[in-house]
Motif scaffolding. Structure first.
Motif, short mmCIF file in Angstrom:
data_model
loop_
_atom_site.label_atom_id
_atom_site.label_comp_id
_atom_site.label_asym_id
_atom_site.label_seq_id
_atom_site.Cartn_x
_atom_site.Cartn_y
_atom_site.Cartn_z
N LEU A 188 0.87 -1.17 0.00
CA LEU A 188 0.00 0.00 0.00
C LEU A 188 0.91 1.23 0.00
CD1 LEU A 188 -2.77 1.33 0.18
CD2 LEU A 188 -2.67 1.02 2.66
N PHE A 189 0.84 1.99 -1.07
CA PHE A 189 1.71 3.17 -1.21
C PHE A 189 1.01 4.41 -0.67
CE2 PHE A 189 3.13 0.17 -4.41
CZ PHE A 189 4.50 0.20 -4.25
N TYR A 190 1.74 5.22 0.08
CA TYR A 190 1.15 6.45 0.60
C TYR A 190 1.88 7.71 0.13
CZ TYR A 190 4.75 5.98 4.27
OH TYR A 190 5.93 5.84 4.97
N GLU A 191 2.86 7.54 -0.74
CA GLU A 191 3.54 8.67 -1.39
C GLU A 191 3.64 8.37 -2.88
OE1 GLU A 191 4.51 11.53 -0.05
OE2 GLU A 191 4.12 10.98 2.03
N SER A 192 3.65 9.39 -3.71
CA SER A 192 3.83 9.22 -5.15
C SER A 192 5.31 9.35 -5.50
CB SER A 192 3.04 10.30 -5.91
OG SER A 192 1.67 10.19 -5.64
N PHE A 193 5.77 8.53 -6.45
CA PHE A 193 7.17 8.57 -6.86
C PHE A 193 7.35 7.75 -8.13
CE2 PHE A 193 6.61 4.96 -4.12
CZ PHE A 193 7.38 3.94 -4.69
N SER A 194 8.48 7.95 -8.80
CA SER A 194 8.83 7.15 -9.99
C SER A 194 9.48 5.86 -9.52
CB SER A 194 9.81 7.91 -10.87
OG SER A 194 9.19 9.06 -11.39
N THR A 195 9.27 4.79 -10.31
CA THR A 195 9.84 3.50 -9.93
C THR A 195 10.33 2.73 -11.15
OG1 THR A 195 9.47 1.42 -8.74
CG2 THR A 195 7.64 2.27 -10.05
N SER A 196 11.33 1.88 -10.92
CA SER A 196 11.79 0.97 -11.97
C SER A 196 11.36 -0.46 -11.66
CB SER A 196 13.32 1.05 -12.08
OG SER A 196 13.91 0.68 -10.85
N TYR A 197 10.69 -0.66 -10.52
CA TYR A 197 10.23 -1.99 -10.12
C TYR A 197 8.94 -2.37 -10.85
CZ TYR A 197 13.61 -1.85 -6.32
OH TYR A 197 14.76 -1.79 -5.59
N THR A 198 8.64 -3.67 -10.84
CA THR A 198 7.41 -4.15 -11.47
C THR A 198 6.43 -4.62 -10.39
OG1 THR A 198 8.29 -6.40 -11.76
CG2 THR A 198 8.60 -4.85 -13.58
N TYR A 199 5.17 -4.34 -10.63
CA TYR A 199 4.10 -4.69 -9.70
C TYR A 199 2.88 -5.15 -10.50
CZ TYR A 199 6.72 -1.72 -6.45
OH TYR A 199 7.70 -1.17 -5.68
N THR A 200 2.01 -5.87 -9.81
CA THR A 200 0.70 -6.21 -10.36
C THR A 200 -0.30 -5.29 -9.70
OG1 THR A 200 1.33 -8.52 -10.65
CG2 THR A 200 -1.03 -8.02 -10.64
N LYS A 201 -1.09 -4.59 -10.50
CA LYS A 201 -2.08 -3.67 -9.95
C LYS A 201 -3.21 -4.46 -9.29
CE LYS A 201 -1.19 0.05 -13.19
NZ LYS A 201 -1.78 0.97 -14.17
N VAL A 202 -3.58 -4.05 -8.09
CA VAL A 202 -4.66 -4.70 -7.35
C VAL A 202 -5.84 -3.75 -7.19
CG1 VAL A 202 -5.32 -5.84 -5.20
CG2 VAL A 202 -3.01 -6.16 -6.12
N GLY A 203 -5.55 -2.51 -6.84
CA GLY A 203 -6.61 -1.54 -6.63
C GLY A 203 -6.05 -0.17 -6.33
N ARG A 204 -6.95 0.72 -5.95
CA ARG A 204 -6.54 2.10 -5.67
C ARG A 204 -7.51 2.73 -4.69
NH1 ARG A 204 -3.82 6.06 -6.16
NH2 ARG A 204 -4.33 8.13 -6.82
N ILE A 205 -6.97 3.41 -3.68
CA ILE A 205 -7.81 4.15 -2.74
C ILE A 205 -8.44 5.30 -3.51
CG2 ILE A 205 -7.76 5.64 -0.70
CD1 ILE A 205 -5.78 3.70 0.53
N ASP A 206 -9.75 5.46 -3.34
CA ASP A 206 -10.50 6.47 -4.10
C ASP A 206 -10.06 7.89 -3.76
OD1 ASP A 206 -11.92 4.35 -5.24
OD2 ASP A 206 -13.47 4.45 -3.71
N ASP A 207 -9.80 8.16 -2.50
CA ASP A 207 -9.34 9.48 -2.06
C ASP A 207 -8.25 9.24 -1.01
OD1 ASP A 207 -8.86 12.03 -1.14
OD2 ASP A 207 -10.91 12.38 -0.42
#
Length: 157
Positions: free
Chosen positions: A118-137
């Motif tokens: 669960l990410f709580y800051e925005s940033f650029s990444t070179s890692y790979t992930y599988t998208k699961v979902g997103r907090i609406d706000d």
């Protein structure tokens, strides 16, 4: 020729009036709309951190479907890099990783096949992930998660 023009005009009026006046009910279309509304409801996730509750939307993929089968659950999430909380799940989930390029605060992703992040800051990444979902706000998410490890509850809405 005059009769052909009149016949054609009458035919055009008839076709136009039947297409505008006909209210044919398609039960399959109504059922599909109902299923889509139910799918939206089933793809809503409630994430609780202390007294704060966040609503999230799960992606329509195999990873999110497998995660839903594990819910509800409360997990001790571990702090990492001052931008994310993660936990190793008790079992692997289907993965389809790619590089998102940029992580957004509020993203819920799978790293590897069994690490929920669960990410709580925005940033650029070179890692790979599988998208699961997103907090609406995601406003207030960083403050709610704090700086150390934290218990987070996940349940379907």
């Amino acid at each position: 020729m005059k009769h052909a023009c009149i016949s054609f005009a009458l035919l055009a009026i008839f076709i136009a009036s039947t297409s505008f006046c006909s209210k044919e009910v398609n039960p399959m279309a109504e059922e599909t709309a109902s299923q889509n509304n139910n799918a939206d409801m089933q793809n809503k996730l409630r994430i609780k951190v202390g007294a704060k509750t966040f609503s999230a939307t799960l992606w329509d993929n195999a990873t999110a479907t497998a995660l839903k089968k594990m819910l509800p659950m409360t997990l001790e999430m571990i702090e990492l890099n001052d931008n994310e909380k993660y936990v190793r799940l008790p079992s692997s989930l289907p993965a389809n990783a790619s590089n998102p390029g940029t992580i957004q605060a509020g993203d819920l992703m799978l790293y590897g096949s069994n690490t929920l992040v669960l990410f709580y800051e925005s940033f650029s990444t070179s890692y790979t992930y599988t998208k699961v979902g997103r907090i609406d706000d995601a406003s207030g998410l960083a403050a709610a998660l704090g700086t150390g490890n934290v218990k987070v509850s996940f349940e379907l809405e």
